[in-house]
Design an enzyme around this catalytic site. Structure first.
Site, PDB file in Angstrom:
ATOM      1  N   ASN A   1      40.961  39.597  39.515  1.00 26.20           N
ATOM      2  CA  ASN A   1      41.809  40.547  38.799  1.00 26.20           C
ATOM      3  C   ASN A   1      40.934  41.369  37.863  1.00 26.20           C
ATOM      4  O   ASN A   1      40.423  40.866  36.870  1.00 26.20           O
ATOM      5  CB  ASN A   1      42.895  39.829  37.996  1.00 26.20           C
ATOM      6  CG  ASN A   1      43.861  40.812  37.357  1.00 26.20           C
ATOM      7  OD1 ASN A   1      44.387  41.696  38.028  1.00 26.20           O
ATOM      8  ND2 ASN A   1      44.088  40.668  36.061  1.00 26.20           N
ATOM      9  N   GLU A   2      40.720  42.628  38.247  1.00 26.63           N
ATOM     10  CA  GLU A   2      39.862  43.534  37.489  1.00 26.63           C
ATOM     11  C   GLU A   2      38.483  42.907  37.228  1.00 26.63           C
ATOM     12  O   GLU A   2      37.994  42.882  36.091  1.00 26.63           O
ATOM     13  CB  GLU A   2      40.538  43.934  36.177  1.00 26.63           C
ATOM     14  CG  GLU A   2      41.897  44.588  36.387  1.00 26.63           C
ATOM     15  CD  GLU A   2      42.580  45.004  35.094  1.00 26.63           C
ATOM     16  OE1 GLU A   2      42.052  44.674  34.013  1.00 26.63           O
ATOM     17  OE2 GLU A   2      43.627  45.665  35.169  1.00 26.63           O
TER      18      GLU A   2
END
Length: 241
Positions: free
Chosen positions: A122-123
């Site tokens: 995630n990111e």
């Protein structure tokens, strides 16, 4: 009954999904997170989805209780893999096979969960991570893609890597590029996504921009306007990626 550790977090992020090489229709969905003082049971959360006609949801991790509650709901699901798991999945095909078997294959049965995407991290390119996860992303993607293929799921479940907007550099997308240190990994990532029919995913947070800047246009932050320069900036970004 013990209190569940899940919570519905509506509109936590505006998820823009871009098909490569063509742009797909943007969609507003919800994230289902675990951080809250008021936690709801998974079945209650899914009922709320249905009542509010929410058809897409992202799970930040493949929790069995959430996935079981989503079975038979018809809701399209993106299952997340935490950044902390990228090293293991990048270094072991046995680990990627096990993850796919336990968290995808087990639920993509008749009457099961409509898993459309697996978010690999995630990111992970967020600048505040100082490159901590960069070297793990592509090996993890390749291992997981092979695992999906071995499970006969590669044509149905697509791998994505949600990126934060800070991966991009410049005030005008048409005049800019990804951050210099990400050029190589982004080239590899886009090639992988294109080869496997996967979308490019960007998380943007206009309401957080409003929180940090009182001059930020409110109608844009709440998805109510289309005339502000900030909206045109995002539209340009989508067209130029």
């Amino acid at each position: 009954m013990a209190e569940s550790r899940f919570v519905l977090v509506p509109l936590l992020s505006f998820i823009l999904i871009l098909s490569l090489p063509f742009m797909a229709e943007p969609a507003i969905g919800v994230n289902w997170g675990t951080l809250s003082f008021h936690r709801l049971s998974p079945t209650t959360v899914v009922d709320l989805f249905k009542q509010n006609k929410i058809q897409k949801v992202k799970l930040f991790e493949a929790d069995p209780d959430a996935l079981k509650a989503l079975m038979g709901s018809g809701i399209q699901v993106m299952v997340g893999i935490p950044n902390e798991m990228l090293f293991l999945l990048s270094s072991s095909t046995q680990a990627s096979d096990l993850w796919v078997r336990q968290n995808v294959s087990a639920y993509t049965v008749k009457g099961g969960v409509d898993i459309r995407y697996v978010a690999v991290g995630n990111e992970p390119f967020l600048s505040s991570y100082s490159g901590q996860y960069v070297s793990y992303v592509m090996p993890a993607l390749l291992n997981l893609q092979q695992s999906l293929a071995r499970a006969n799921l590669a044509n149905f479940v697509k791998l994505v890597v949600p990126c934060n907007a800070d991966a991009y550099e410049s005030s005008l997308p048409s005049q800019g590029a990804f951050r210099p240190e990400l050029t190589q990994i982004m080239t590899q990532l886009v090639s992988f996504l294109n080869s496997n029919g996967s979308p490019f995913v960007v998380n943007i947070y206009p309401f957080l921009s409003l929180y940090g800047n009182s001059d930020f246009p409110q109608d844009y932050a709440f998805f109510e306007g289309t005339t502000h320069a900030s909206y045109r900036w995002i539209k340009c970004l989508l067209q130029c990626i």
